[in-house]
Write a protein that holds these residues in place. Structure first.
Motif, short mmCIF file in Angstrom:
data_model
loop_
_atom_site.label_atom_id
_atom_site.label_comp_id
_atom_site.label_asym_id
_atom_site.label_seq_id
_atom_site.Cartn_x
_atom_site.Cartn_y
_atom_site.Cartn_z
N MET A 1 155.73 43.92 68.25
CA MET A 1 155.11 42.79 67.55
C MET A 1 153.90 43.25 66.74
N ALA A 2 153.13 44.16 67.36
CA ALA A 2 151.94 44.66 66.67
C ALA A 2 152.35 45.39 65.39
N ALA A 3 153.46 46.11 65.49
CA ALA A 3 153.92 46.85 64.31
C ALA A 3 154.31 45.88 63.20
N LEU A 4 154.99 44.78 63.59
CA LEU A 4 155.39 43.78 62.60
C LEU A 4 154.17 43.19 61.92
N ARG A 5 153.17 42.86 62.76
CA ARG A 5 151.96 42.25 62.20
C ARG A 5 151.30 43.22 61.22
N LEU A 6 151.30 44.50 61.59
CA LEU A 6 150.70 45.52 60.73
C LEU A 6 151.45 45.59 59.39
N ALA A 7 152.77 45.53 59.47
CA ALA A 7 153.59 45.59 58.26
C ALA A 7 153.26 44.42 57.34
N ALA A 8 153.14 43.24 57.95
CA ALA A 8 152.83 42.05 57.17
C ALA A 8 151.44 42.16 56.56
N LEU A 9 150.50 42.65 57.35
CA LEU A 9 149.14 42.78 56.85
C LEU A 9 149.04 43.80 55.71
N SER A 10 149.90 44.83 55.77
CA SER A 10 149.82 45.86 54.73
C SER A 10 150.14 45.28 53.36
N THR A 11 151.03 44.26 53.31
CA THR A 11 151.31 43.60 52.04
C THR A 11 150.05 42.96 51.49
N LEU A 12 149.38 42.24 52.37
CA LEU A 12 148.14 41.57 51.97
C LEU A 12 147.11 42.60 51.51
N LEU A 13 147.05 43.69 52.27
CA LEU A 13 146.10 44.75 51.95
C LEU A 13 146.38 45.32 50.55
N ALA A 14 147.67 45.56 50.27
CA ALA A 14 148.05 46.10 48.96
C ALA A 14 147.59 45.14 47.86
N LEU A 15 147.84 43.85 48.07
CA LEU A 15 147.45 42.86 47.07
C LEU A 15 145.95 42.88 46.84
N VAL A 16 145.20 42.86 47.95
CA VAL A 16 143.73 42.84 47.84
C VAL A 16 143.22 44.11 47.16
N LEU A 17 143.78 45.25 47.55
CA LEU A 17 143.32 46.51 46.96
C LEU A 17 143.61 46.55 45.45
N ILE A 18 144.82 46.11 45.08
CA ILE A 18 145.17 46.11 43.66
C ILE A 18 144.22 45.21 42.90
N ALA A 19 143.97 44.00 43.45
CA ALA A 19 143.08 43.06 42.79
C ALA A 19 141.68 43.66 42.63
N ILE A 20 141.18 44.26 43.71
CA ILE A 20 139.84 44.84 43.64
C ILE A 20 139.79 45.96 42.60
N PHE A 21 140.82 46.79 42.61
CA PHE A 21 140.85 47.92 41.67
C PHE A 21 140.85 47.44 40.22
N ILE A 22 141.75 46.48 39.92
CA ILE A 22 141.83 45.99 38.54
C ILE A 22 140.50 45.35 38.12
N LEU A 23 139.95 44.54 39.02
CA LEU A 23 138.69 43.87 38.70
C LEU A 23 137.57 44.89 38.49
N ALA A 24 137.49 45.89 39.39
CA ALA A 24 136.42 46.87 39.29
C ALA A 24 136.52 47.65 37.98
N GLU A 25 137.76 47.92 37.53
CA GLU A 25 137.93 48.69 36.30
C GLU A 25 137.75 47.83 35.06
N GLY A 26 138.16 46.58 35.16
CA GLY A 26 138.22 45.74 33.96
C GLY A 26 137.05 44.81 33.75
N LEU A 27 136.50 44.29 34.85
CA LEU A 27 135.43 43.28 34.72
C LEU A 27 134.21 43.77 33.94
N PRO A 28 133.73 45.01 34.17
CA PRO A 28 132.53 45.43 33.45
C PRO A 28 132.67 45.26 31.95
N LEU A 29 133.86 45.60 31.41
CA LEU A 29 134.03 45.47 29.97
C LEU A 29 134.03 44.00 29.53
N ILE A 30 134.68 43.14 30.33
CA ILE A 30 134.70 41.72 29.99
C ILE A 30 133.28 41.17 29.96
#
Lengths: 276, 270
Positions: A1-30
């Motif tokens: 069960m813990a492994a399943l939860r981890l797998a599910a959380l990794s999706t969320l983590l990927a989304l958050v990391l991508i969002a943070i990365f794009i914002l960090a790279e792009g926001l300063p210019l905006i």
């Protein structure tokens, strides 16, 4: 069960990391350019330090609207036909065929559009052939399976009591479809259309190949067009420094557009008839 | 487990130490400069390293000026430049490794065979928009350009545009090949690409009456061309010299020709 939860959380983590990365790279210019100037500016000329994506936003809007204009009526008709009209031996073949459209890689759609649609439009309708129209046709077919299969599933999910009740009251089959089944399936149909819109907004390769990518905002369906996604894919090869940041900033705007489409979609789906 | 991690750390350390030119016998040379020349030198460096595994060629961008400064400061063994040297950059020797020539191309059925530099500028700036103004039939011009950041676009802008911006009506394609496809398919199109990549499906225009041939480029008669330079300091070590010899030798020159440049020696007209 813990492994399943981890797998599910990794999706969320990927989304958050991508969002943070794009914002960090792009926001300063905006922020540096000023959001209004960046979003509404009509001139994109990284060589001169001009970063305005107004024309690209307009391009994305044209192309997406065109794709919906083609994809929605076709997708709905296919779903209704498959679910309500098609003679029993036909449906089991047609449904997988429609779904197979989604399995074709986008670069293949783009290539077919490039070698067939573009010359056809150029010789018969005028202009360079690379156009809003070519993009819309390609994208319209690409979003067709999404719209058709989600609509199909939600039509199937309508309780058969509705169908039988309507027919028993003397309504014709067409009346039953338009007055009873489609309204009952409305949240699912809307969800399908929104999913299709998301795909049209985000599609890159196929659009890049048939759009022409001119920077001017189109004034007719026969004009070439550049979309937000196309802009990033086109220029990322050699972009450095501020130019690279500006491409990430384009990504930020695209992210926000798709995000708000999804929010609106959820609100619509949960709307009046979705509350049952 | 911990022991295993230790061992891999040690291995990594040794690997890095070898990379620093230690007793492992690996020689490293650094080439820095123009981002236009960069992809070609990177390609050459890969081939060179495959043939000479004891040498590592480290290729970096940064622009012509920064590259030349790095060579003068001793931070780089060789510089890359896509412009002639300034008088302030004394003490350096510039070696032309190839010419980056640009062909202005049209559909083979196009009646126009020659344009002046000024006409080309007017077309790409969007000031002239119909072939009838250029001696062709009445038909709108489809301008095909390259994306911002492309070396070919940069060269074309520098050699032709004279400070005018490219029209926002221009179609933009992201490779020489894509420009070639568009021009080959559209009788009204005009585009530009590396001279070495012109083939039978498109036709290169004469510019100011001069047809673009490798010979005309090398003789300095075709004006849409710029030299790609490798720059070395007065005292150059044996390894950078060997790399230079490779670049100017038959293998290096034919690799550059394959990539669309005009070689300076030995591989004949293209």
């Amino acid at each position: 069960m813990a492994a399943l939860r981890l797998a599910a959380l990794s999706t969320l983590l990927a989304l958050v990391l991508i969002a943070i990365f794009i914002l960090a790279e792009g926001l300063p210019l905006i922020l540096h350019e000023g959001p209004a100037r960046f979003i509404l500016g009509r001139r994109w000329a990284p060589g001169d330090g001009d970063y305005g994506i107004g024309n690209l936003l307009a391009g994305t809007a044209w192309v997406t609207a065109g794709a919906l204009l083609i994809g929605v009526p076709l997708g709905l008709s296919i779903a209704v036909f498959l679910c309500e009209v098609a003679p029993p031996p036909l449906a089991p073949f047609l449904k997988p065929a429609v779904e197979l459209l989604a399995a074709i890689p986008s670069v293949v759609y783009g290539f077919v559009g490039l070698v067939t649609l573009v010359p056809l439009i150029r010789t018969h309708l005028g202009g360079p052939g690379f156009s809003v129209l070519a993009c819309s046709l390609v994208l319209g077919v690409m979003i067709l399976p999404t719209i058709a299969s989600v609509t199909y599933d939600s039509l199937r999910a309508v309780p058969s009591a509705y169908r039988e009740g309507s027919l028993a009251l003397g309504a014709a089959r067409w009346q039953t479809i338009t007055r009873v089944l489609i309204p009952a399936a409305r949240p699912g149909i809307l969800a399908g259309i929104i999913l299709g819109t998301g795909r049209a907004l985000g599609e890159t390769m196929a659009v890049l190949m048939v759009a022409g990518n001119a920077l001017r905002a189109p004034t007719s369906p026969l004009d070439p067009v550049r979309t937000l996604t196309g802009n990033i894919a086109l220029e990322m090869g050699y972009a450095a420094g501020e130019h690279r940041q500006a491409l990430f900033a384009t990504g930020v705007v695209l992210f926000l557009v798709i995000f708000s489409v999804n929010v609106v979609a959820r609100a619509l789906v949960r709307g009046p008839s979705g509350a049952r | 487990m911990p022991g295993c991690r230790w061992r891999s750390c040690l291995a990594l350390f040794l690997l890095l130490a070898a990379g620093c030119g230690g007793p492992g016998g690996l020689e490293t040379i650094t080439v820095a400069g123009s981002t236009s020349v960069l992809p070609y030198v990177e390609y050459l460096a890969e081939e060179y390293m495959a043939a000479n595994p004891q040498v590592r060629v480290n290729v970096q961008g940064g622009g012509s000026t920064a590259g030349l400064q790095a060579v003068m400061a001793g931070a780089a063994d060789l510089g890359m430049a896509s412009r002639p040297l300034h008088p302030t950059e004394a003490g350096l020797t510039a070696i032309t490794i190839a010419w980056d020539a640009i062909a202005v191309v049209v559909h083979p059925s196009n009646e126009v065979v020659s344009l002046s530099g000024e006409q080309i500028r007017a077309v790409f700036a969007g000031l002239v928009r119909d072939w009838s103004e250029l001696g062709g039939p009445h038909r709108p011009v489809t301008v095909v350009s390259r994306e911002e950041g492309s070396g070919t676009r940069e060269a074309f802008t520098a050699l032709v545009m004279g400070g005018l911006p490219t029209t926002d009506r221009a179609l933009v394609q992201d490779s020489n090949g894509a420009v070639r496809e568009v021009v080959a398919a559209d009788p009204a199109a005009v585009g530009y690409l590396s001279l070495g990549l012109v083939d039978g499906r498109i036709r290169a225009l004469a510019v100011d009456g001069e047809r673009p041939t490798a010979r005309a480029v090398l003789a300095g008669e075709y004006r849409l061309a710029r030299p790609f330079l490798l720059v070395r300091p007065a005292e150059t070590g044996p390894v950078p010299r060997e790399f230079l010899d490779f670049v100017l030798g038959p293998r290096g020159q034919s690799l550059l020709a394959e990539e669309g440049l005009v070689p300076v020696a030995g591989t004949g007209d293209r």
